[in-house]
Design a protein around this motif. Sequence first.
Motif, short mmCIF file in Angstrom:
data_model
loop_
_atom_site.label_atom_id
_atom_site.label_comp_id
_atom_site.label_asym_id
_atom_site.label_seq_id
_atom_site.Cartn_x
_atom_site.Cartn_y
_atom_site.Cartn_z
N ARG A 96 0.82 -1.21 0.00
CA ARG A 96 0.00 0.00 0.00
C ARG A 96 0.86 1.26 0.00
NH1 ARG A 96 -5.77 -1.28 2.91
NH2 ARG A 96 -6.03 -3.34 1.94
N VAL A 97 1.74 1.32 -0.98
CA VAL A 97 2.66 2.45 -1.09
C VAL A 97 2.56 3.08 -2.47
CG1 VAL A 97 4.27 1.45 0.57
CG2 VAL A 97 4.56 0.97 -1.87
N PRO A 98 2.94 4.34 -2.61
CA PRO A 98 2.94 4.98 -3.93
C PRO A 98 4.12 4.49 -4.76
CG PRO A 98 3.81 6.49 -2.29
CD PRO A 98 3.31 5.29 -1.53
N VAL A 99 3.99 4.65 -6.07
CA VAL A 99 5.07 4.30 -7.00
C VAL A 99 5.54 5.58 -7.68
CG1 VAL A 99 5.69 3.02 -9.07
CG2 VAL A 99 4.13 2.00 -7.40
N VAL A 100 6.83 5.86 -7.57
CA VAL A 100 7.42 7.06 -8.16
C VAL A 100 8.16 6.68 -9.43
CG1 VAL A 100 8.95 9.03 -7.77
CG2 VAL A 100 7.70 8.02 -5.84
N PRO A 101 7.72 7.15 -10.60
CA PRO A 101 8.41 6.81 -11.86
C PRO A 101 9.74 7.56 -11.98
CG PRO A 101 6.61 8.33 -12.29
CD PRO A 101 6.53 7.99 -10.84
N VAL A 102 10.77 6.86 -12.42
CA VAL A 102 12.10 7.46 -12.58
C VAL A 102 12.66 7.08 -13.94
CG1 VAL A 102 14.45 7.57 -11.70
CG2 VAL A 102 12.54 7.28 -10.09
N VAL A 103 13.18 8.06 -14.65
CA VAL A 103 13.81 7.79 -15.95
C VAL A 103 15.29 8.13 -15.86
CG1 VAL A 103 13.96 8.53 -18.35
CG2 VAL A 103 11.72 8.14 -17.31
N MET A 104 16.13 7.13 -16.11
CA MET A 104 17.57 7.34 -16.17
C MET A 104 17.94 7.79 -17.59
SD MET A 104 18.23 6.62 -13.07
CE MET A 104 20.02 6.82 -13.16
N VAL A 105 18.87 8.73 -17.68
CA VAL A 105 19.24 9.32 -18.97
C VAL A 105 20.73 9.14 -19.23
CG1 VAL A 105 19.26 11.43 -20.35
CG2 VAL A 105 17.41 11.04 -18.68
N ASP A 106 21.04 8.52 -20.36
CA ASP A 106 22.42 8.37 -20.86
C ASP A 106 23.30 7.43 -20.05
OD1 ASP A 106 21.95 10.00 -23.05
OD2 ASP A 106 22.63 11.82 -22.04
N THR A 107 22.76 6.70 -19.10
CA THR A 107 23.59 5.73 -18.38
C THR A 107 24.01 4.59 -19.30
OG1 THR A 107 21.55 4.69 -17.56
CG2 THR A 107 22.68 6.22 -16.08
N GLY A 108 23.16 4.28 -20.28
CA GLY A 108 23.51 3.25 -21.24
C GLY A 108 24.64 3.67 -22.17
N GLU A 109 24.88 4.97 -22.27
CA GLU A 109 25.97 5.46 -23.12
C GLU A 109 27.31 5.30 -22.42
OE1 GLU A 109 25.57 6.51 -26.24
OE2 GLU A 109 23.45 6.00 -26.02
N ILE A 110 27.34 5.56 -21.12
CA ILE A 110 28.63 5.47 -20.42
C ILE A 110 28.97 4.04 -20.02
CG2 ILE A 110 28.35 7.82 -19.53
CD1 ILE A 110 27.99 6.41 -16.72
N MET A 111 27.94 3.21 -19.83
CA MET A 111 28.21 1.83 -19.42
C MET A 111 27.18 0.89 -20.01
SD MET A 111 29.17 0.56 -15.59
CE MET A 111 30.01 -1.00 -15.31
N PRO A 112 27.29 0.60 -21.30
CA PRO A 112 26.33 -0.30 -21.97
C PRO A 112 26.54 -1.74 -21.53
CG PRO A 112 28.11 0.28 -23.46
CD PRO A 112 28.31 1.11 -22.23
N ILE A 113 25.61 -2.60 -21.89
CA ILE A 113 25.71 -4.01 -21.58
C ILE A 113 27.01 -4.58 -22.16
CG2 ILE A 113 24.69 -6.29 -21.99
CD1 ILE A 113 21.96 -4.97 -22.00
N GLY A 114 27.74 -5.31 -21.34
CA GLY A 114 28.99 -5.90 -21.79
C GLY A 114 30.22 -5.11 -21.42
N ARG A 115 30.04 -3.88 -20.96
CA ARG A 115 31.18 -3.05 -20.57
C ARG A 115 31.31 -3.05 -19.06
NH1 ARG A 115 34.15 0.91 -23.26
NH2 ARG A 115 35.19 2.40 -21.89
#
Length: 238
Positions: free
Chosen positions: A143-162
């Motif tokens: 019974r808690v609120p959900v706060v939406p969060v969008v991360m920006v450009d984290t995939g550019e500095i550390m993509p999958i496999g790096r």
Amino acid sequence: MFYWFMKYVVIGPIVKAIFRPWIVGRSNVPASGAAILASNHLSVSDSIFLPLMIDRPMSFLAKSDYFTGKGLKGWATRMFMKATGQIPIDRTGGKASEDSLNTGLQVLGRGDLLGIYPEGTRSPDGKLYRGRTGLARMALEARVPVVPVVMVDTGEIMPIGRSIPRIGRVGMVIGEPLDFSRFHGMESDRFVLRSVTDEIMVALQRLGEQQYADVYASTVKDRAAPAQTAAKTGSKAA
């Protein structure tokens, strides 16, 4: 005390100085009480930057592999995960999923903040994928609120496999809390859970304007795996 020391004295100042992260909507995080921060997932570094940029301690449910590595690298990863509030969970499904739910409910039961990636895994290509309903079930049960969060450009500095991040600037946008009190007591209804989950994903898509794909990210990864394996095999053969 360890979390506070690492966040504000050791890790926090270093990471902020190197990557200069920015944040919009910090005031949308409740000043007190339990809440779930539901974020898109572009990089393993998402779990590092978000806790460092909000004013309250928070925990992420992280796959247990990060806590079981061997040698110096395994030790360093384990210490880093603990320092940024990560909680190890088994993501193999079945009973493990139930255990993960209970772990998250314990965090929320203490009145703390819990970070969850509704996509269940990192996006393989930067798109926003279909959300898993475990998030909705947890939000309704606690019974808690959900706060939406969008991360920006984290995939550019550390993509999958790096394993080592590139130097670059990253950010995050935090939206207004979503109230699902109208569904309290209905956490066993799978149609309600899907509706709540989809509402959260719509909020994320509008907040970050990512391209949305109505399929699970894990499905896309599974489909791509054979081709990736064949490409690696062919490259070695050549």
